[in-house]
Design an enzyme around this catalytic site. Structure first.
Site, PDB file in Angstrom:
ATOM      1  CE  LYS A  48      -3.624   1.841   2.156  1.00  0.00           C
ATOM      2  NZ  LYS A  48      -3.703   3.886   1.661  1.00  0.00           N
ATOM      3  CG  PHE A 120      -3.130   0.433  -8.449  1.00  0.00           C
ATOM      4  CD1 PHE A 120      -4.741   0.788  -8.516  1.00  0.00           C
ATOM      5  CD2 PHE A 120      -2.848   0.778  -7.392  1.00  0.00           C
ATOM      6  CE1 PHE A 120      -4.967   1.693  -8.150  1.00  0.00           C
ATOM      7  CE2 PHE A 120      -3.282   1.941  -6.635  1.00  0.00           C
ATOM      8  CZ  PHE A 120      -4.761   2.294  -7.082  1.00  0.00           C
ATOM      9  NE  ARG A 190     -15.271   2.706   1.368  1.00  0.00           N
ATOM     10  CZ  ARG A 190     -14.101   3.605   1.528  1.00  0.00           C
ATOM     11  NH1 ARG A 190     -13.747   2.593   1.904  1.00  0.00           N
ATOM     12  NH2 ARG A 190     -14.178   4.769   1.269  1.00  0.00           N
ATOM     13  CE  LYS A 196      -8.859   1.280   4.768  1.00  0.00           C
ATOM     14  NZ  LYS A 196      -8.491   3.369   4.219  1.00  0.00           N
TER      15      LYS A 196
END
Length: 280
Positions: A48, A120, A190, A196
């Site tokens: 991340k 990504f 979302r 994460k």
């Protein structure tokens, strides 16, 4: 009078502000928080990055709020016509330098040479995420730009391996990990296909009021009253330097805070101010 009103109306139309280049916020994928018990073998894992999210629309870089990012022409020279999703990044622990660089309306040549765009995701592309990740590597490999990179995606065998990887990243001052379901089609919003994992959780909220300080903070801000995107309000009172209490984040600004968990009422536990999100 009728003629005067008409003339004023004409002037208002003539001098009407020009709409921004991107009035619509890009529809992008946002992560949920990782939780124990998932089968990590079904995910591709990447570091991340603590950078600035940016979308390449085939012509220019834009922020997650839809505003142009003023990168130098040489930075994006050779970038593909394919729409990309990624992160502008300098390195671990370099967020403030990066933020100052990408916010400039007149880009600094020297500062931008430290930045790279780490891809990504392929926006609106078909296939599974594994297939799109391989396509990203081919695109980046064919372009040979030092400023365009494919973020490394890898598998882990189990949860223990995932935690060891997280510990290794954090020990080198990294932020955490992202897990993207390898079989996921391209989706936005979302979604649980993207998770994460960080040693501390973080979130964003809008400042709606300054709460006056008491005692040693008399004459300064004691806390910020903030509101989450879900409408939850709470006080954010720790994590500030004396300078930040003297000149607190402006009302209406977006701040990032860290926390450990949520109460049964949904409020963050041990919430602490981290930084102001830069305007986009």
């Amino acid at each position: 009078m009728r003629g005067l009103h008409g003339f004023i109306y004409f002037l208002l139309l003539w001098f009407e502000p020009v709409a921004p280049a991107y009035a619509q916020v890009p529809d992008i994928l946002l992560a949920h928080i990782y939780h124990e018990g998932i089968d990590v073998r079904e995910y591709l894992v990447s570091e991340k990055l603590d950078g600035v999210r940016a979308i390449w629309d085939g012509k220019q870089l834009i922020s997650r709020q839809g505003n142009p990012i003023h990168a130098p022409g040489w930075f994006t020279r050779g970038f593909p016509t394919q729409s990309l999703d990624g992160e502008l990044w300098i390195g671990r622990g370099q967020f403030e330098l990066l933020s100052g660089t990408v916010r400039q309306s007149t880009p600094s040549e020297n500062d931008w040479r430290k930045v790279a765009y780490y891809v990504f995701e392929l926006s609106n592309a078909e296939g599974t995420f594994s297939e799109r990740a391989r396509q990203i590597e081919r695109i980046v490999g064919n372009i040979h730009s030092p400023y365009l990179k494919a973020i490394k995606q890898f598998h882990v065998s189990d949860e223990a391996s995932l935690k060891r990887t997280l510990d290794s990243i954090v020990a080198r001052h990294g932020e955490g990990l992202m897990l993207h379901r390898a079989d996921a089609p391209y989706v936005t919003g979302r979604n649980h296909v993207l998770l994460k994992l960080k040693p501390q959780l973080d979130a964003e909220a809008r400042v709606i009021a300054h709460v006056p300080g008491k005692g040693k903070y008399l004459g300064k801000v004691g806390a910020l009253l903030v509101e989450t995107p879900q409408g939850l309000q709470f006080r954010l009172g720790t994590g500030f330097s004396d300078a930040e209490r003297a000149q607190p984040p402006a009302i209406g600004s977006i701040v990032t805070y860290t926390y450990r968990d949520l109460t049964k009422n949904g409020k963050p536990k041990f919430a602490s101010f981290l930084r102001v999100r830069p305007p986009e």
